[in-house]
Design an enzyme around this catalytic site. Structure first.
Site, PDB file in Angstrom:
ATOM      1  N   GLN A   1      -9.214  -5.379  -6.726  1.00 61.19           N
ATOM      2  CA  GLN A   1      -8.495  -4.167  -6.346  1.00 61.19           C
ATOM      3  C   GLN A   1      -9.464  -3.050  -5.959  1.00 61.19           C
ATOM      4  O   GLN A   1      -9.259  -2.347  -4.970  1.00 61.19           O
ATOM      5  CB  GLN A   1      -7.605  -3.701  -7.502  1.00 61.19           C
ATOM      6  CG  GLN A   1      -6.360  -4.541  -7.704  1.00 61.19           C
ATOM      7  CD  GLN A   1      -5.388  -4.380  -6.553  1.00 61.19           C
ATOM      8  OE1 GLN A   1      -4.781  -3.332  -6.365  1.00 61.19           O
ATOM      9  NE2 GLN A   1      -5.248  -5.424  -5.763  1.00 61.19           N
TER      10      GLN A   1
ATOM     11  N   GLY B   1      -5.509   0.458  -8.938  1.00 62.59           N
ATOM     12  CA  GLY B   1      -5.194   0.060  -7.572  1.00 62.59           C
ATOM     13  C   GLY B   1      -5.523   1.090  -6.520  1.00 62.59           C
ATOM     14  O   GLY B   1      -5.849   0.733  -5.385  1.00 62.59           O
ATOM     15  N   GLU B   2      -5.434   2.377  -6.855  1.00 60.98           N
ATOM     16  CA  GLU B   2      -5.586   3.408  -5.834  1.00 60.98           C
ATOM     17  C   GLU B   2      -6.875   4.195  -5.933  1.00 60.98           C
ATOM     18  O   GLU B   2      -7.365   4.734  -4.927  1.00 60.98           O
ATOM     19  CB  GLU B   2      -4.372   4.350  -5.885  1.00 60.98           C
ATOM     20  CG  GLU B   2      -3.107   3.612  -5.513  1.00 60.98           C
ATOM     21  CD  GLU B   2      -1.858   4.459  -5.549  1.00 60.98           C
ATOM     22  OE1 GLU B   2      -1.553   5.080  -4.524  1.00 60.98           O
ATOM     23  OE2 GLU B   2      -1.199   4.478  -6.591  1.00 60.98           O
TER      24      GLU B   2
ATOM     25  N   GLY C   1       0.018  -8.724  -4.816  1.00 66.63           N
ATOM     26  CA  GLY C   1      -1.369  -9.124  -4.688  1.00 66.63           C
ATOM     27  C   GLY C   1      -2.277  -8.509  -5.720  1.00 66.63           C
ATOM     28  O   GLY C   1      -3.454  -8.856  -5.811  1.00 66.63           O
TER      29      GLY C   1
ATOM     30  N   PHE D   1       0.817  -1.218   0.000  1.00 69.31           N
ATOM     31  CA  PHE D   1       0.000   0.000   0.000  1.00 69.31           C
ATOM     32  C   PHE D   1       0.849   1.265   0.000  1.00 69.31           C
ATOM     33  O   PHE D   1       0.419   2.311   0.466  1.00 69.31           O
ATOM     34  CB  PHE D   1      -0.958   0.013   1.187  1.00 69.31           C
ATOM     35  CG  PHE D   1      -1.640  -1.302   1.426  1.00 69.31           C
ATOM     36  CD1 PHE D   1      -2.410  -1.880   0.430  1.00 69.31           C
ATOM     37  CD2 PHE D   1      -1.504  -1.972   2.621  1.00 69.31           C
ATOM     38  CE1 PHE D   1      -3.029  -3.108   0.634  1.00 69.31           C
ATOM     39  CE2 PHE D   1      -2.117  -3.196   2.828  1.00 69.31           C
ATOM     40  CZ  PHE D   1      -2.880  -3.767   1.839  1.00 69.31           C
TER      41      PHE D   1
END
Length: 767
Positions: A667, A733-734, A476, A249
């Site tokens: 995600q 992802g974010e 991941g 992260f």
């Protein structure tokens, strides 16, 4: 590490039934993980291994006067103690962008104390248990100085203005003053921590002047460079191994001081050393998301057209480095506005330097602007969805550039339809279910498209198997899987023929797994390399004297379903294994990179893989490129006790083409779950007397569990964006976390009529 065939069969999805790009393929590495056969950094078996533990400061400011290590050195199994008095012979390394201070020593165990929990002593013993016991015997004498615990301390002041992050266009002050409808509010977020399932740590071993480090890493090549520079050895004398990572992260993108300590101890002792950072030490060995405060003023017409946005943001940083949590990152681009002003400040406090945590900058920025937009909607008596659509930005007003793709309107409308937004009653406290007040809220989010050069190797083996090789990592998010899909599609072979090798700095260079840039960058490199391998196979088949295709007179050949044959039909048809056998070759190896044509030297390649200097931002080309999302949340608030539960969520995303929808949805949901934690649970608590983080464990620092999470429906509204990446995808992802917290805060207001402007939203704030 070679990842072999995936478990199970890929599910059919449109034209991507065989696991090529767009297919819903299960994880390549999933079987290894669920069977316990995936080896993580702290699990590698090494002979003669010693164990190091850290001793951290108990004051927040001052200096170490002395360290009494006599009892510890005499304890059973102890082989060394490192203190601030030890000169480890290290030199400062380059920053993220490859800039390195000249002749500046680096002391990972410093005498000067800047925050409570700073590592100042390391104890090394034959076993971890012995090192832990001996660490309790260390006696440290301090000279303490006054400390500032957090940005709410009156002594912290208003902080330092960062001119480079100020954004202005139009005349926001004048436009605000002239606006018939105005609102202003201040929003705050606390310190937040990564709390990855896998704590930090490493195993280090020297072989002469060559170093191998097994460490969870989001960027093997960048960390390789740091270790090489710290210890003054050639880059290729350092190997960083990281095939599996138990969550990062943003916290595992750089080598940190404890790594320098472990490697120095291994060099000093001439034997491998393992250092596992304890869970409490994970709260101070690197920085989480800084606490933020932002004041937002909005001006609008009576029918809801924005006239001005004024944003004033501040975030905590350390006393020894300026690190901004860019609270103005999302504010300029979410809505159309002709007059805008934003300023960013950093407020030094006695804490570890903050770092990147999922959705850095955009996350707190969206919390501010999306909460303010909701408050404006209620000031106007307007539906919050209508207000957002009315102020839809047709282009990027900050850069003046058109969007590459922006389907935020579709995210809002399709998300609203799936959620049933039209059934919402506008007035607060107007929806209920028994003793539960029901609230519905919206929050929009965005994250920029970042791109960086990457490199990949394709090996076609005589067995017919194909290896995809890169120093990229998988923590991941699915890198193993999407690279196999990319290669299979480009080469015209089955996914079952593909193996993927990742997570080693000896392999071709790659972008960092951060800023949601890895997938777009590395798939582009693999696609380019696989196409080159395909063309080389066809060229060999047409021209090699031993090839059975040479006499066919064919101008070109095709590779489909793992077989090479004449495009027009007829003639020989054979597998890749049969072709290589006929050519007398053991393998075909092709490497390509996505560096610009003017940057192909060895130095340019090294700099590209080991620094951020070649990263392209979202507006460096002709377009402004971003991912977008809209979250719709239902909460239930117990009228008697004030407890809040998220009971339902629908989130719609524009992330371009989805390389693997199954991975992408995972995600997105992961980001949403972290956003629920941010809104309702997560808060770093600091003792104002000594600036110590007091909930530095997973029992007291609360993160969501399965019981906290409702059904989450995710929808893709994106279209391929070939400006953003070679295969048309944008970052996934974010963006998922961005906008979740304000959506929940807005829903809580709708349920209760009470606006909570400082996260997390707890029952004490609602009672």
């Amino acid at each position: 590490m070679t990842i072999m065939n995936p478990i199970g069969e890929p599910r059919k999805h449109g034209s991507s039934a065989d696991g090529v790009v767009g297919g819903r393929l299960s994880r390549f590495e999933g079987e290894l993980k669920i069977t316990g056969n995936a080896t993580y950094a702290l699990e590698y078996p090494l002979e003669n291994l010693a164990h190091a533990v850290l001793v951290q400061s108990t004051i927040a400011a001052g200096r170490v006067v002395s360290v009494d290590a006599a009892e510890a050195l005499a304890a059973a199994g102890v082989v060394a103690v490192l203190t601030p008095e030890d000169d480890l012979g290290l030199m400062a390394a380059s920053d993220w962008y490859g800039k390195r201070p000249e002749n500046q020593p680096y002391h990972p165990l410093p005498k000067v104390i800047s925050y409570n929990g700073q590592s100042i002593v390391a104890v090394i013993a034959e076993s971890r248990e012995q090192a832990n016991e001996a660490a309790k015997l260390i006696r440290i004498t301090y000279e303490e100085a006054p400390a500032i615990a957090d940005m709410n301390d009156p002594r912290a002041g208003e902080g330092k203005l960062l001119e480079a992050m100020s954004v202005e266009w139009g005349d926001a002050q004048k436009a605000l003053a002239a606006s018939p409808v105005r609102m202003e509010a201040t929003y705050e977020t606390p310190r937040e921590y990564h709390v990855a399932m896998e704590p930090h740590g490493l195993t280090a071993a020297w072989d002469g002047d060559r170093l191998t480090v097994w460490e969870p890493s989001q960027w093997t090549h960048g960390m390789q460079r740091t270790y090489a520079e710290w210890f003054g050895i050639p880059l290729d004398h350092v190997r960083l191994v990281s095939p599996f990572i138990g969550g990062g992260f943003g916290s595992k993108g750089a080598a940190l001081s404890y790594g320098a300590v472990a490697v120095a101890a291994a060099r000093k002792l001439g034997r491998p050393v393992r250092l596992a950072v304890t869970r409490p030490q994970n709260f101070t060995s690197y920085g989480g998301r800084a606490a933020t405060r932002q004041t937002i003023s909005l001006g609008a017409t009576e029918d809801g057209v924005l006239q001005a946005i004024i944003h004033r943001g501040a975030s905590e940083t350390s006393t020894y480095m300026d690190y901004p949590e860019q609270t103005g990152a999302a504010t300029p681009i979410l809505y159309k506005v002709e007059n805008f002003s934003s300023q960013t400040r950093v407020v030094p406090v006695n804490a570890v330097t903050p770092g990147a945590l999922r959705g850095p900058g955009k996350n707190p920025s969206a919390y501010g602007i999306e909460s303010a937009m909701e408050e404006l909607a209620y000031r106007l008596g307007m539906d919050p969805l209508e207000l957002r659509l009315k102020n839809y930005a047709d282009h990027d007003y900050q850069s003046g550039k058109p969007w590459s793709t922006r389907r935020l309107r579709e995210a809002l409308t399709e998300g609203a339809a799936a959620f049933g937004w039209s059934r919402r009653s506008h007035a607060p406290r107007s929806m209920r279910e028994g003793r539960n007040l029901i609230g519905w809220g919206i929050g929009c989010g965005t994250f920029p498209v970042l791109r960086a050069p990457s490199s990949a190797m394709i090996r076609v083996l005589k067995s017919g198997r194909v290896e995809v090789v890169s120093g990229a990592i998988d923590m991941g998010q699915g890198t193993y899987t999407i690279l196999a899909q990319t290669a299979a599609e480009a080469l015209g072979i089955s996914i079952k023929q593909v193996d993927v090798v990742l997570g080693d700095s000896r392999l071709p260079g790659s972008a960092i797994a951060g800023g949601s840039m890895l997938a777009g960058s590395i798939t582009g490199a693999v696609h380019k390399t696989a196409n080159a391998a395909r063309e080389e196979l066809i060229g060999l088949a047409l021209n090699d004297p031993n090839s059975p295709f040479r006499e066919t007179g064919a101008n070109t050949l095709v590779i489909q379903e793992g077989r090479i044959s004449v495009a027009s039909g007829g003639g020989p048809s054979m597998t890749l294994a049969e072709l290589l056998s006929s050519l007398g070759r053991d393998e075909l190896e092709v490497t390509r990179n996505t560096l610009p044509d003017d940057a192909q030297s060895a130095t340019d390649r090294s700099n590209a893989w080991t620094s951020m200097g070649r990263v392209q931002g979202p507006t460096m080309g002709d377009y402004s490129m971003h991912s977008w999302c809209a979250h719709f949340v239902e909460v239930k608030v117990d009228e008697d006790f004030g407890t809040v539960r998220v009971s339902r969520m629908v989130s719609a995303f524009d992330c371009g083409r989805l390389y693997n929808p199954k991975m992408v949805e995972s995600q997105w949901r992961g980001g949403i779950i972290m956003g629920i934690g941010q809104a309702l649970l997560e808060e770093g608590l600091v003792d104002p007397r000594n600036a110590r983080t007091i909930n530095n464990n997973v029992g007291d620092y609360l993160v969501p569990t399965n019981a906290d999470i409702p059904d989450i429906e995710v929808i893709s509204v994106g279209v391929p964006d070939y400006e953003a990446s070679a295969l048309g995808g944008k970052g996934v992802g974010e963006v998922g976390i961005v906008g979740v917290a304000p959506a929940i805060a807005n829903a809580v207001f709708h349920a209760t009529g009470k606006r909570v402007r400082d996260l997390p939203i707890t029952l004490e704030k609602l009672m």
